[in-house]
Scaffold this motif. Structure first.
Motif, PDB file in Angstrom:
ATOM      1  N   VAL A  44       0.837  -1.698   0.026  1.00 54.30           N
ATOM      2  CA  VAL A  44       0.031  -0.068   0.093  1.00 54.30           C
ATOM      3  C   VAL A  44       1.236   1.573   0.410  1.00 54.30           C
ATOM      4  N   GLN A  45       2.088   1.152   0.568  1.00 55.68           N
ATOM      5  CA  GLN A  45       2.700   2.369   0.948  1.00 55.68           C
ATOM      6  C   GLN A  45       3.522   2.609   0.145  1.00 55.68           C
ATOM      7  N   ALA A  46       3.586   1.482  -1.308  1.00 55.25           N
ATOM      8  CA  ALA A  46       4.277   1.961  -2.525  1.00 55.25           C
ATOM      9  C   ALA A  46       3.492   2.516  -3.581  1.00 55.25           C
ATOM     10  N   VAL A  47       2.263   2.474  -3.331  1.00 53.50           N
ATOM     11  CA  VAL A  47       1.470   2.939  -4.354  1.00 53.50           C
ATOM     12  C   VAL A  47       0.705   4.628  -3.565  1.00 53.50           C
ATOM     13  N   SER A  48       0.640   4.510  -2.281  1.00 52.52           N
ATOM     14  CA  SER A  48       0.444   5.681  -1.774  1.00 52.52           C
ATOM     15  C   SER A  48       0.630   7.491  -2.156  1.00 52.52           C
ATOM     16  N   LYS A  49       0.805   7.951  -2.205  1.00 52.60           N
ATOM     17  CA  LYS A  49       0.148   9.326  -2.618  1.00 52.60           C
ATOM     18  C   LYS A  49      -0.013  10.624  -1.367  1.00 52.60           C
ATOM     19  N   GLY A  50       0.729  10.212  -0.395  1.00 47.86           N
ATOM     20  CA  GLY A  50       0.587  10.787   0.706  1.00 47.86           C
ATOM     21  C   GLY A  50       0.027  10.656   2.217  1.00 47.86           C
ATOM     22  N   GLY A  51      -1.360   9.992   1.750  1.00 54.26           N
ATOM     23  CA  GLY A  51      -2.357   9.351   2.759  1.00 54.26           C
ATOM     24  C   GLY A  51      -1.394   8.070   3.866  1.00 54.26           C
ATOM     25  N   SER A  52      -1.663   8.491   5.164  1.00 51.86           N
ATOM     26  CA  SER A  52      -0.940   7.161   6.031  1.00 51.86           C
ATOM     27  C   SER A  52      -1.747   6.029   5.971  1.00 51.86           C
ATOM     28  N   THR A  53      -0.889   5.229   5.917  1.00 56.97           N
ATOM     29  CA  THR A  53      -1.141   3.816   6.366  1.00 56.97           C
ATOM     30  C   THR A  53      -0.835   3.143   7.458  1.00 56.97           C
ATOM     31  N   PHE A  54      -1.665   2.254   8.016  1.00 59.23           N
ATOM     32  CA  PHE A  54      -1.722   2.024   9.289  1.00 59.23           C
ATOM     33  C   PHE A  54      -2.452   0.360   9.078  1.00 59.23           C
ATOM     34  N   ALA A  55      -2.209  -0.452   9.983  1.00 60.42           N
ATOM     35  CA  ALA A  55      -2.375  -1.951  10.121  1.00 60.42           C
ATOM     36  C   ALA A  55      -2.356  -2.322  11.224  1.00 60.42           C
ATOM     37  N   VAL A  56      -3.658  -3.793  11.486  1.00 56.04           N
ATOM     38  CA  VAL A  56      -3.522  -4.539  12.924  1.00 56.04           C
ATOM     39  C   VAL A  56      -3.955  -5.212  12.631  1.00 56.04           C
ATOM     40  N   SER A  57      -3.651  -6.643  13.398  1.00 60.82           N
ATOM     41  CA  SER A  57      -4.545  -7.584  13.807  1.00 60.82           C
ATOM     42  C   SER A  57      -4.848  -8.355  14.323  1.00 60.82           C
ATOM     43  N   ALA A  58      -6.564  -8.783  13.444  1.00 57.11           N
ATOM     44  CA  ALA A  58      -7.715  -9.323  14.266  1.00 57.11           C
ATOM     45  C   ALA A  58      -8.613 -10.534  13.702  1.00 57.11           C
ATOM     46  N   ASP A  59      -9.141 -10.834  14.599  1.00 52.91           N
ATOM     47  CA  ASP A  59      -9.916 -11.649  13.953  1.00 52.91           C
ATOM     48  C   ASP A  59     -11.062 -11.353  14.156  1.00 52.91           C
ATOM     49  N   VAL A  60     -11.981 -11.278  12.816  1.00 53.04           N
ATOM     50  CA  VAL A  60     -13.215  -9.954  12.532  1.00 53.04           C
ATOM     51  C   VAL A  60     -14.416 -10.687  13.836  1.00 53.04           C
ATOM     52  N   SER A  61     -14.663 -12.252  13.641  1.00 56.49           N
ATOM     53  CA  SER A  61     -15.223 -13.200  14.066  1.00 56.49           C
ATOM     54  C   SER A  61     -15.580 -12.646  15.927  1.00 56.49           C
ATOM     55  N   LYS A  62     -14.279 -12.026  16.420  1.00 54.65           N
ATOM     56  CA  LYS A  62     -15.004 -11.947  17.610  1.00 54.65           C
ATOM     57  C   LYS A  62     -14.924 -10.790  17.662  1.00 54.65           C
ATOM     58  N   HIS A  63     -15.763 -10.209  18.336  1.00 52.60           N
ATOM     59  CA  HIS A  63     -15.927  -8.678  18.519  1.00 52.60           C
ATOM     60  C   HIS A  63     -15.722  -8.097  18.746  1.00 52.60           C
ATOM     61  N   GLU A  64     -14.799  -8.496  20.370  1.00 55.80           N
ATOM     62  CA  GLU A  64     -13.964  -7.641  20.857  1.00 55.80           C
ATOM     63  C   GLU A  64     -13.090  -7.248  20.336  1.00 55.80           C
ATOM     64  N   ASP A  65     -12.220  -8.602  20.133  1.00 54.01           N
ATOM     65  CA  ASP A  65     -10.753  -8.300  19.328  1.00 54.01           C
ATOM     66  C   ASP A  65     -10.779  -7.181  17.997  1.00 54.01           C
ATOM     67  N   LEU A  66     -12.308  -6.963  17.564  1.00 55.84           N
ATOM     68  CA  LEU A  66     -11.792  -6.434  16.621  1.00 55.84           C
ATOM     69  C   LEU A  66     -12.220  -4.858  16.628  1.00 55.84           C
ATOM     70  N   ALA A  67     -13.435  -4.547  17.348  1.00 60.99           N
ATOM     71  CA  ALA A  67     -13.778  -3.359  18.015  1.00 60.99           C
ATOM     72  C   ALA A  67     -12.553  -2.475  18.866  1.00 60.99           C
ATOM     73  N   PHE A  68     -11.440  -3.205  19.552  1.00 60.78           N
ATOM     74  CA  PHE A  68     -10.539  -3.067  20.004  1.00 60.78           C
ATOM     75  C   PHE A  68      -9.444  -1.994  18.679  1.00 60.78           C
ATOM     76  N   ALA A  69      -9.622  -3.288  17.398  1.00 63.76           N
ATOM     77  CA  ALA A  69      -9.278  -2.469  16.284  1.00 63.76           C
ATOM     78  C   ALA A  69      -9.342  -1.767  15.473  1.00 63.76           C
TER      79      ALA A  69
END
Length: 287
Positions: A44-69
């Motif tokens: 993503v950063q390789a094609v970005s035109k200036g916007g920031s990129t962030f990533a976080v690992s989470a299991d979408v099937s787990k509500h609390e984990d996803l809400a935290f992410a």
């Protein structure tokens, strides 16, 4: 603009993230595999035109984990303006051969994971009076397929889910949309094809899959145009709007093709038996 993408480490999710980044938007990726996420961030950063990129690992099937992410994403990049709920899995197998765990996982990831993602951003969007939620369903939502009981159930349920929260979102400033991609060339698709039953291929045909990039461009164009539903091919659009009239005829045709396939399988097995003195099972008749 801040775009959060679930299932953002590969496939359609990653392609959408890269396309938004190329427009200069802030992008946040959520997926389970941390190593693949690290690579996705570099892509993503390789094609970005200036916007920031962030990533976080989470299991979408787990509500609390996803809400935290999602909270972590919003802390890094600001309130979510666009959610792309594209996390999904598929495990083709006949219903009586599919384990309960594999069935449940598809429902949990594809349906509950999407609901969890929408829930995580909905209150903030409602409070601000603006936001877009794009539900990534599948062409498999529009018709039942042999070997895809869990997948079809999860993806067709997303249609009802999207329509319900579309109704609830009226007057809130939140726009809820849903799209129904056809077969798309992704790592998951390549794995799926090694397990796809021939009976499903009879109905689906052997059509060249779309690229993830082409799907992403159509999704983004639909969001820009404020489309509530996105269909990618004439056949999928026909199933969506004329399904009650088309599917009974399609079912009759499908049954006749299966009978033909069974006859061809039997004929080939008999021929092999006569020539070699042994029987040979043929899994995939050439229809």
């Amino acid at each position: 603009m801040h775009v959060i993408v679930t299932g953002g480490s590969s496939g359609i999710g990653l392609a959408v993230a890269k396309a938004y980044a190329a427009r200069g938007e802030r992008v946040s990726l959520i997926a389970r595999d941390a190593a693949r996420l690290d690579q996705a961030v570099l892509d993503v950063q390789a094609v970005s035109k200036g916007g920031s990129t962030f990533a976080v690992s989470a299991d979408v099937s787990k509500h609390e984990d996803l809400a935290f992410a999602v909270k972590a994403c919003e802390t890094a990049n600001g309130p979510c303006d666009v959610l792309i709920a594209s996390a999904g899995i598929v495990e083709p197998a006949a219903f009586d051969a599919l384990s309960a765990a594999a069935f449940d996982q598809q429902i949990s990831t594809n349906l509950l994971g999407t609901a969890n993602a929408a829930r995580a951003v909905y209150h903030s969007m409602k409070a601000r009076g603006q936001g877009t939620i794009m539900v990534v369903s599948s062409g498999a939502a529009l018709i039942g397929l042999h070997g895809y009981a869990a997948y079809c159930a999860s993806k067709s349920a997303l249609k009802g889910f999207a329509e319900a929260i579309q109704a609830e979102a009226v007057g809130t400033g939140i726009r809820v949309s849903i799209c129904f991609p056809p077969d798309t060339l992704t790592p998951q698709y390549q794995r799926e094809m090694t397990m796809r039953p021939w009976q499903a291929e009879v109905l689906m045909g052997k059509v060249k899959p779309w690229t993830a990039e082409a799907i992403a461009q159509r999704i983004i164009a639909g969001i820009d145009r404020k489309r509530s539903k996105i269909h990618f091919t004439p056949s999928l659009m026909a199933l969506a709007y004329l399904g009650p009239f088309i599917k009974p005829l399609l079912s009759l045709w499908y049954r006749s093709r299966l009978k033909r396939g069974a006859r061809e399988t039997h004929a080939r097995s008999s021929t092999v038996h006569l020539k070699t003195g042994i029987s040979s099972g043929i899994d995939t008749p050439k229809l």
